[in-house]
Design an enzyme around this catalytic site. Structure first.
Site, PDB file in Angstrom:
ATOM      1  N   THR A  46       6.159  -7.392   4.388  1.00 22.88           N
ATOM      2  CA  THR A  46       6.616  -6.035   4.844  1.00 22.88           C
ATOM      3  C   THR A  46       5.553  -5.074   4.224  1.00 22.88           C
ATOM      4  O   THR A  46       4.643  -5.503   3.683  1.00 22.88           O
ATOM      5  CB  THR A  46       8.204  -5.947   3.875  1.00 22.88           C
ATOM      6  OG1 THR A  46       7.896  -6.049   2.587  1.00 22.88           O
ATOM      7  CG2 THR A  46       9.172  -6.735   4.545  1.00 22.88           C
ATOM      8  N   THR A  48       5.065  -2.220   2.063  1.00 27.06           N
ATOM      9  CA  THR A  48       4.276  -2.102   0.615  1.00 27.06           C
ATOM     10  C   THR A  48       4.156  -3.379  -0.054  1.00 27.06           C
ATOM     11  O   THR A  48       3.000  -3.420  -0.596  1.00 27.06           O
ATOM     12  CB  THR A  48       5.344  -1.352  -0.232  1.00 27.06           C
ATOM     13  OG1 THR A  48       5.612  -0.054   0.298  1.00 27.06           O
ATOM     14  CG2 THR A  48       4.801  -0.828  -1.602  1.00 27.06           C
ATOM     15  N   CYS A  49       4.802  -4.201   0.154  1.00 28.64           N
ATOM     16  CA  CYS A  49       4.384  -5.639  -0.382  1.00 28.64           C
ATOM     17  C   CYS A  49       3.122  -6.193   0.395  1.00 28.64           C
ATOM     18  O   CYS A  49       2.468  -6.840  -0.521  1.00 28.64           O
ATOM     19  CB  CYS A  49       5.677  -6.732   0.005  1.00 28.64           C
ATOM     20  SG  CYS A  49       7.280  -6.042  -0.597  1.00 28.64           S
ATOM     21  N   SER A  50       2.864  -5.917   1.654  1.00 28.90           N
ATOM     22  CA  SER A  50       1.720  -6.669   1.975  1.00 28.90           C
ATOM     23  C   SER A  50       0.292  -5.637   2.103  1.00 28.90           C
ATOM     24  O   SER A  50      -0.697  -5.937   2.008  1.00 28.90           O
ATOM     25  CB  SER A  50       1.567  -6.582   3.563  1.00 28.90           C
ATOM     26  OG  SER A  50       2.677  -7.673   3.885  1.00 28.90           O
TER      27      SER A  50
END
Length: 159
Positions: A46, A48-50
Site C-alpha cells: 500500500t 504509505t506502507c511502501s
C-alpha cells in the site's frame, strides 16, 4: 484495549516464509530475550506502507541495531506469500523480519484491529510501532492522521 507501554506482548502464532514455504512461528520466539523494534501497518504494497513506513526501517536498520535492537519486525494483515514478496520488492534482506498476521491473531490480541471496510480493505492492523524488550512493551506509538509517529526515526529517538 490497545497495546500500551508496560504490557506483555501477546503470545500468539503468526506466519513467516521459510526456505520450504509458509510456516508458523510463536511471537514468544520472536520477543523472548531480545530487544525488538516492532511495527505494524494496514497492508503490504500500500502507498504509505511502501513509500515511507517499511523503507524507513530498512534504511535505518544499522542505526537501530547500533542502539541495541536485536530484531526489526514488520507485521501486516497479509499472508506469508505476500509479506515475502513485499520484503523482496523492498529489499529488506535479513534486516527486517516480515511477519504475516493474516488470521489477525496478534492484531486482535493486541487490540489493534481497525475497520477499513470503507476502503474495501476489510479489518486490518492499526499503524503502530513498539519497542519490545524481552516480551514487554517499553514504548508504543500510533498514527492518528498522517505518518511520522511510527517511523524508524521516531523509534531511534526512543532508544
Amino acid at each position: 484495549m490497545a497495546l500500551s507501554a508496560g504490557d506483555k506482548a501477546p503470545i500468539v502464532n503468526v506466519g513467516v516464509m521459510t526456505d520450504s514455504g509458509p510456516g508458523v512461528i510463536s511471537t514468544e520466539e520472536i520477543f523472548s530475550g531480545k530487544t525488538v523494534a516492532l511495527f505494524g501497518l494496514p497492508g503490504a504494497f500500500t502507498k504509505t506502507c511502501s513509500s515511507q513506513h517499511l523503507p524507513g526501517y530498512v534504511r535505518n536498520a544499522a542505526a537501530l541495531k547500533a542502539k541495541g535492537v536485536d530484531s526489526i519486525v514488520c507485521l501486516s494483515v497479509n499472508d506469508p506469500w505476500v509479506m515475502d514478496a513485499w520484503g523482496q520488492s523492498q529489499e529488506t534482506g535479513d534486516d527486517v523480519m516480515m511477519i504475516a498476521d493474516g488470521a489477525r491473531n496478534f492484531t486482535r490480541a493486541a487490540g489493534l484491529e481497525v475497520d477499513l471496510n470503507d476502503k474495501c480493505y476489510g479489518p486490518r492492523c492499526k499503524r503502530f510501532s513498539a519497542l519490545v524488550v524481552d516480551g514487554v512493551v517499553k514504548t508504543v506509538h500510533y498514527e492518528d492522521n498522517g505518518f511520522g509517529e511510527t517511523s524508524a526515526e521516531k523509534m531511534l529517538e526512543d532508544l
